[in-house]
Write a protein that holds these residues in place. Sequence first.
Motif, PDB file in Angstrom:
ATOM      1  N   ARG A 132      36.793  32.439  25.768  1.00 43.02           N
ATOM      2  CA  ARG A 132      35.839  33.574  24.615  1.00 43.02           C
ATOM      3  C   ARG A 132      35.512  34.672  25.906  1.00 43.02           C
ATOM      4  O   ARG A 132      34.960  35.668  26.158  1.00 43.02           O
ATOM      5  CB  ARG A 132      35.616  32.960  23.227  1.00 43.02           C
ATOM      6  N   VAL A 133      34.672  33.457  26.158  1.00 40.60           N
ATOM      7  CA  VAL A 133      33.070  33.890  27.030  1.00 40.60           C
ATOM      8  C   VAL A 133      33.815  34.017  28.865  1.00 40.60           C
ATOM      9  O   VAL A 133      33.052  35.263  28.927  1.00 40.60           O
ATOM     10  CB  VAL A 133      32.676  32.248  27.720  1.00 40.60           C
ATOM     11  N   LEU A 134      35.287  33.883  29.340  1.00 43.17           N
ATOM     12  CA  LEU A 134      35.734  34.409  30.018  1.00 43.17           C
ATOM     13  C   LEU A 134      36.440  36.056  29.865  1.00 43.17           C
ATOM     14  O   LEU A 134      36.054  36.827  31.067  1.00 43.17           O
ATOM     15  CB  LEU A 134      37.188  34.624  30.557  1.00 43.17           C
ATOM     16  N   VAL A 135      36.587  36.200  28.818  1.00 42.33           N
ATOM     17  CA  VAL A 135      37.077  37.492  28.285  1.00 42.33           C
ATOM     18  C   VAL A 135      35.614  38.371  27.943  1.00 42.33           C
ATOM     19  O   VAL A 135      35.521  39.693  28.732  1.00 42.33           O
ATOM     20  CB  VAL A 135      37.164  37.822  27.092  1.00 42.33           C
ATOM     21  N   LEU A 136      34.895  37.770  27.431  1.00 43.86           N
ATOM     22  CA  LEU A 136      33.859  38.598  27.521  1.00 43.86           C
ATOM     23  C   LEU A 136      32.706  38.739  29.441  1.00 43.86           C
ATOM     24  O   LEU A 136      32.691  40.336  29.153  1.00 43.86           O
ATOM     25  CB  LEU A 136      32.636  37.671  27.090  1.00 43.86           C
ATOM     26  N   PHE A 137      32.932  37.953  30.380  1.00 39.29           N
ATOM     27  CA  PHE A 137      32.402  38.592  31.546  1.00 39.29           C
ATOM     28  C   PHE A 137      33.504  39.937  31.839  1.00 39.29           C
ATOM     29  O   PHE A 137      33.081  40.555  32.587  1.00 39.29           O
ATOM     30  CB  PHE A 137      33.227  37.403  32.302  1.00 39.29           C
ATOM     31  N   VAL A 138      34.851  39.978  31.700  1.00 37.34           N
ATOM     32  CA  VAL A 138      35.601  40.438  32.025  1.00 37.34           C
ATOM     33  C   VAL A 138      35.502  41.756  31.460  1.00 37.34           C
ATOM     34  O   VAL A 138      35.143  43.082  31.917  1.00 37.34           O
ATOM     35  CB  VAL A 138      36.736  40.756  31.743  1.00 37.34           C
ATOM     36  N   LEU A 139      34.889  42.131  30.046  1.00 33.95           N
ATOM     37  CA  LEU A 139      34.667  43.304  29.413  1.00 33.95           C
ATOM     38  C   LEU A 139      33.465  43.232  30.164  1.00 33.95           C
ATOM     39  O   LEU A 139      32.959  44.739  30.495  1.00 33.95           O
ATOM     40  CB  LEU A 139      34.536  42.862  28.119  1.00 33.95           C
ATOM     41  N   MET A 140      32.056  42.788  30.754  1.00 37.41           N
ATOM     42  CA  MET A 140      31.106  43.361  31.110  1.00 37.41           C
ATOM     43  C   MET A 140      30.867  43.351  32.530  1.00 37.41           C
ATOM     44  O   MET A 140      30.670  44.447  33.133  1.00 37.41           O
ATOM     45  CB  MET A 140      30.016  42.086  30.668  1.00 37.41           C
ATOM     46  N   GLU A 141      32.204  43.091  33.846  1.00 39.51           N
ATOM     47  CA  GLU A 141      32.493  42.899  35.175  1.00 39.51           C
ATOM     48  C   GLU A 141      33.101  44.499  34.856  1.00 39.51           C
ATOM     49  O   GLU A 141      32.452  45.065  35.939  1.00 39.51           O
ATOM     50  CB  GLU A 141      33.129  42.274  34.752  1.00 39.51           C
ATOM     51  N   LEU A 142      34.052  44.957  34.271  1.00 44.36           N
ATOM     52  CA  LEU A 142      34.631  46.583  34.665  1.00 44.36           C
ATOM     53  C   LEU A 142      33.680  47.199  34.775  1.00 44.36           C
ATOM     54  O   LEU A 142      33.259  48.350  35.941  1.00 44.36           O
ATOM     55  CB  LEU A 142      35.362  46.223  33.564  1.00 44.36           C
ATOM     56  N   PRO A 143      32.416  47.736  33.791  1.00 38.38           N
ATOM     57  CA  PRO A 143      31.987  48.936  33.895  1.00 38.38           C
ATOM     58  C   PRO A 143      30.570  48.858  35.438  1.00 38.38           C
ATOM     59  O   PRO A 143      30.650  49.884  35.614  1.00 38.38           O
ATOM     60  CB  PRO A 143      31.136  48.237  32.499  1.00 38.38           C
ATOM     61  N   VAL A 144      30.705  47.671  35.997  1.00 38.53           N
ATOM     62  CA  VAL A 144      29.850  47.424  37.064  1.00 38.53           C
ATOM     63  C   VAL A 144      30.497  48.801  38.434  1.00 38.53           C
ATOM     64  O   VAL A 144      29.820  49.710  38.597  1.00 38.53           O
ATOM     65  CB  VAL A 144      30.121  46.203  37.647  1.00 38.53           C
ATOM     66  N   PHE A 145      31.613  49.486  38.321  1.00 34.69           N
ATOM     67  CA  PHE A 145      32.490  49.710  39.394  1.00 34.69           C
ATOM     68  C   PHE A 145      32.285  50.912  38.752  1.00 34.69           C
ATOM     69  O   PHE A 145      32.262  52.267  39.927  1.00 34.69           O
ATOM     70  CB  PHE A 145      33.603  49.564  39.744  1.00 34.69           C
ATOM     71  N   PHE A 146      32.174  51.806  37.833  1.00 30.41           N
ATOM     72  CA  PHE A 146      31.980  53.262  37.579  1.00 30.41           C
ATOM     73  C   PHE A 146      30.764  53.738  36.659  1.00 30.41           C
ATOM     74  O   PHE A 146      30.185  54.347  37.370  1.00 30.41           O
ATOM     75  CB  PHE A 146      32.667  53.249  36.969  1.00 30.41           C
ATOM     76  N   VAL A 147      29.930  52.868  36.221  1.00 30.09           N
ATOM     77  CA  VAL A 147      28.556  53.286  35.971  1.00 30.09           C
ATOM     78  C   VAL A 147      27.329  54.027  36.227  1.00 30.09           C
ATOM     79  O   VAL A 147      26.948  54.301  35.731  1.00 30.09           O
ATOM     80  CB  VAL A 147      28.389  51.889  33.987  1.00 30.09           C
ATOM     81  N   TYR A 148      27.437  53.430  37.319  1.00 30.42           N
ATOM     82  CA  TYR A 148      26.534  53.419  38.219  1.00 30.42           C
ATOM     83  C   TYR A 148      26.878  55.015  38.826  1.00 30.42           C
ATOM     84  O   TYR A 148      25.198  55.853  38.991  1.00 30.42           O
ATOM     85  CB  TYR A 148      26.472  52.614  39.370  1.00 30.42           C
ATOM     86  N   LYS A 149      27.839  55.144  38.005  1.00 28.90           N
ATOM     87  CA  LYS A 149      28.088  56.897  39.009  1.00 28.90           C
ATOM     88  C   LYS A 149      27.451  57.932  38.207  1.00 28.90           C
ATOM     89  O   LYS A 149      28.425  58.693  38.557  1.00 28.90           O
ATOM     90  CB  LYS A 149      29.535  56.753  39.797  1.00 28.90           C
ATOM     91  N   THR A 150      27.910  58.016  36.834  1.00 29.96           N
ATOM     92  CA  THR A 150      27.322  58.403  36.315  1.00 29.96           C
ATOM     93  C   THR A 150      26.631  59.099  36.015  1.00 29.96           C
ATOM     94  O   THR A 150      25.220  58.959  36.841  1.00 29.96           O
ATOM     95  CB  THR A 150      27.779  57.958  34.354  1.00 29.96           C
ATOM     96  N   ALA A 151      26.639  60.198  35.297  1.00 31.66           N
ATOM     97  CA  ALA A 151      24.974  61.050  34.991  1.00 31.66           C
ATOM     98  C   ALA A 151      24.024  60.468  34.854  1.00 31.66           C
ATOM     99  O   ALA A 151      22.960  61.084  34.711  1.00 31.66           O
ATOM    100  CB  ALA A 151      25.585  62.993  34.429  1.00 31.66           C
TER     101      ALA A 151
END
Length: 227
Positions: free
Chosen positions: A193-212
């Motif tokens: 369960r924690v692994l799934v949570l980590f993956v869900l939080m990790e993926l946005p790291v690569f694109f959120v900082y690029k948003t307006a």
Amino acid sequence: MVRTTYFFFAAFLIVAVIGFWPSYFGRITLEGEWRVHFHGAMMFGWCALLATQAWLIRTRRTRWHRTLGKVSFAWVPVMLLSTLILQRFRLEQAAGHYSTELLYFSYLMVALVALFVTCYGLAIVHRRTPALHMRYMICTPLPMIDPIVARMLSQYLGIDFPEMQVITFALTDAILLWLSVKDWPTGQRVFPRVLVLFVLMELPVFFVYKTAWWPAVAAWFATLPLP
């Protein structure tokens, strides 16, 4: 698992010192910013507390373990506050001119803090169920793998973003996957369960900082009434 947890936490503390040696411990007397020292003391203190708690359980000093565990009720909020203070200071220094790197690290901080708070919170919720409490507490230092290993990759091997981020996340997820497989026969499903949570939080790291909209969030954070 109870017998090996102590060695995991102790090894984690040693690796943390090695990872932060060039940028912090090796030049600690040269660092004049109190926010850095405050944050460093709280983070490494937490790692030391985990190792101590695991040793108390290993040596069957349960009463001391419970007593010392109450320290975390005060330690964790202050540790989180030290993180927010340091990040707000960095944003304030930028004076509205946020670099791509600063925006990226700002969201990364949010993701890692959220993961830590979730794991710690679940560990406390299940503190009267040792099997669950132990497993969630084992997960609390995992968000710290990124800042530790990232520094080692950058300072010792010259590896930078995005390769650096992929490696740190892959290592963290691999540890959780290994724990999931190793723990599967017990019937506990905390690590998957924690692994799934980590993956869900990790993926946005690569694109959120690029948003307006993220710079506006960073600007708001910089105005928070923190020291």
